[in-house]
Scaffold this active site. Structure first.
Site: not given
Length: 162
Positions: A15, A129
């Site tokens: 997060n 990512d």
């Protein structure tokens, strides 16, 4: 009597990169169409690596260049209550989707899906990512998220009749 807002939760691992990017991009799109009172947005991680921390500086820099604010966001971990509070939980990749589905209670009310696959499949099935890469990875993530966010907003508007 006012209706409850439609609630969306974006989820990645920690997060601090992907899910807060989606949170901030989608929030801006919702605000631009005047629906901030009709759609509630949050983000969380499946792991507690960065709880309480702001988004990655590189995400914040990329956001600022695009006129998107995210400095106010703070990392948190998904909890069981999220499966009842949110209408839609959107994972950034298959690993986080699997983690969410494994912890989802049988009587949960939230739909759990892959964000990109369900809203911008021409960009692939997962939001990569960018954490270990360079600035181009963050730019790419923002590009993908912007397209998927536009389509998500269309989907939600259709669902709630707005």
């Amino acid at each position: 009597m006012s209706k409850s807002p439609f609630r969306v939760l974006f989820v990645c691992m920690g997060n601090i990169c992907r899910s807060p990017t989606a949170h901030a991009v989608f929030r801006k799109k919702v605000e631009e169409v005047g629906m901030a009172d009709r759609i509630e947005i949050d983000s969380a991680g499946t792991h507690a690596y960065h709880v309480g921390e702001p988004p990655d500086k590189r995400s914040q820099q990329t956001a600022a260049k695009r006129g998107i604010r995210m400095h106010d966001l703070r990392a948190r971990q998904v909890d069981l209550g999220d499966f009842y509070h949110y209408d839609l939980i959107l994972a950034m990749d298959e690993d986080n989707l699997a983690n969410l589905l494994a912890m989802q209670p049988d009587d949960a009310t939230a739909e759990v899906k892959l964000f990109l696959r369900d809203h911008a499949p021409e960009h692939g099935h997962v939001v990569p990512d960018p954490y270990y890469g360079g600035p181009e990875g963050f730019e790419r993530v923002f590009d993908m998220v912007e397209v998927a966010s536009e389509r998500l907003l269309e989907d939600i508007r259709h669902r709630i009749g707005a």
